[in-house]
Write an enzyme that holds these catalytic residues in place. Structure first.
Site, mmCIF file in Angstrom:
data_model
loop_
_atom_site.group_PDB
_atom_site.id
_atom_site.type_symbol
_atom_site.label_atom_id
_atom_site.label_comp_id
_atom_site.label_asym_id
_atom_site.label_seq_id
_atom_site.Cartn_x
_atom_site.Cartn_y
_atom_site.Cartn_z
ATOM 1 C CG HIS A 96 -3.343 9.008 -0.759
ATOM 2 N ND1 HIS A 96 -4.122 9.883 -0.016
ATOM 3 C CD2 HIS A 96 -4.055 7.862 -0.855
ATOM 4 C CE1 HIS A 96 -5.249 9.272 0.306
ATOM 5 N NE2 HIS A 96 -5.231 8.052 -0.175
ATOM 6 C CG HIS B 132 -1.799 1.110 1.423
ATOM 7 N ND1 HIS B 132 -1.660 2.032 2.439
ATOM 8 C CD2 HIS B 132 -2.890 1.498 0.717
ATOM 9 C CE1 HIS B 132 -2.623 2.924 2.349
ATOM 10 N NE2 HIS B 132 -3.388 2.630 1.327
HETATM 11 CA CA CA Z 1 -4.917 4.062 -2.980
#
Ligand code: CA
Length: 357
Positions: free
Chosen positions: A73, A31
């Protein structure tokens, strides 16, 4: 990178044997990289995730003022860079510095850093035990640079690690006159990710955009790739849609209602739910309450890759005694097909050491 080099890398990739890990038939998705150890979306963190044996590495994608895709992000630069110091006058009225207001050349002048907020003039890290904000030097990468890093490592290690890119806020980009999905597909096509058998999942929170990808954008390019519907709670306001000029939160409620997985299976190959949509929050230890989501998704032919498993102190759900128990709960009790985690080494090691039933 030149086209011939891209073609060479693609050919080299195709000649490799398929991934060796996928231990126990489950996948480990890094992630934002090995973000438990190095700043999210730094190339160092991506290389570390590759070396740790992740099966897929995630890229969140947003667009610059000059239409380049960068791996970040947020739509804003504030919490992961020194933008306020380098370009102090470039924030909008809300005090935020938007990626789309900066050219790639400007973004390259920034130092990427561990996620933090500024409180009383001091950086307060989001995860205090992780890499310290402001230490060392990291840069924002383009999508192309990141693919070249992963494809290069695939060649030099002989392991085929996949991409797991996310199209961030397509409605926001469209409102700014950009088609971010078309730009993402152009890059994927250039680097040889065009078929469902390629090591790629393309994810997005916005179901309208996923339908558009499946029905229009992919067929128009002769592409057919794996799509994943990310799932959020409406109240989080992760996904805004526009009514005229006014952004309003997308209503995700239908996705948790009966029959939703069948609806999603009409345009996607998998779902990315929040972990609280699988194991009910507040479940007591030893008496976990599982939602029907995983069973319904599997019955509809969808894979399930929940987010995000974290080992940081204070971030473990109260129902899990430790991180390995959390992995067991999701991978083998709930039966998901893979997990997004900030600690890919811990998940890979857990899978490799677990006795095969
Ligand atoms: Ca993502």
């Amino acid at each position: 990178m030149t086209r011939w080099l891209a073609a060479l890398l693609t050919a080299a990739m195709a000649s490799l044997t398929p991934a060796m890990s996928m231990a126990q038939g489950k996948i480990v998705i890094a992630h934002r990289g090995a973000s438990g150890y190095l700043p999210e979306h730094s190339q160092a963190g991506k290389a570390m995730a590759h070396a740790m044996g992740a099966d897929y590495i995630e890229q969140d994608l947003v667009m610059t003022r000059d239409n380049r895709l960068v791996v970040l992000h947020d739509l804003t630069l504030d919490q992961v860079s020194d933008v306020a110091r380098v370009f102090p006058r470039r924030c909008r009225d809300d005090g935020r510095y938007y990626v789309i207001d900066f050219t790639l050349e400007e973004i390259r002048q920034l130092t990427l850093t561990e996620r933090h907020e500024i409180e009383d003039g001091r950086p307060m890290p989001r995860f205090p035990g992780r890499f310290p904000p402001g230490m060392s030097t990291f840069r924002v990468s383009t999508f192309e640079e990141e693919i070249e890093l992963i494809q290069g490592l695939n060649q030099s290690t002989g392991r085929t690690v996949g991409l797991y890119p996310e199209i961030k806020s397509p409605a926001f980009h469209r409102h700014a006159g950009r088609d971010i999905s078309a730009a993402v597909l152009d890059v994927l096509q250039t680097y040889g990710y065009t078929r469902r058998s390629d090591r790629l999942y393309l994810q997005c929170f916005d179901p309208e955009e996923l339908r558009r990808l499946r029905r229009e954008l992919l067929p128009a390019r002769g592409m057919d790739i794996n799509l994943v519907q990310l799932m959020a709670k409406t109240a989080w306001e992760t996904t805004m849609v526009y009514r005229g000029d006014k952004p309003v939160p997308y209503d995700f409620d239908w996705m948790l209602a009966p029959g939703a997985m069948e609806t999603i299976a009409a345009y996607a190959d998998g779902v990315g739910p929040w972990i609280g949509m699988i194991v009910t929050e507040g479940s007591p230890r030893g008496r976990l309450v599982f939602a029907p989501l995983v069973k319904e998704a599997h019955a509809a032919g969808l894979v399930v890759h929940p987010y995000t498993l974290r080992a940081d102190m204070g971030h473990l759900p109260p129902y899990a005694a430790d991180f390995e128990t959390l992995l067991d709960i999701f991978l083998f009790q709930a039966g998901v097909d893979g997990v997004f985690t900030d600690f890919p080494d811990r998940a890979v090691n857990y899978l490799l050491r677990r006795p095969t039933p």
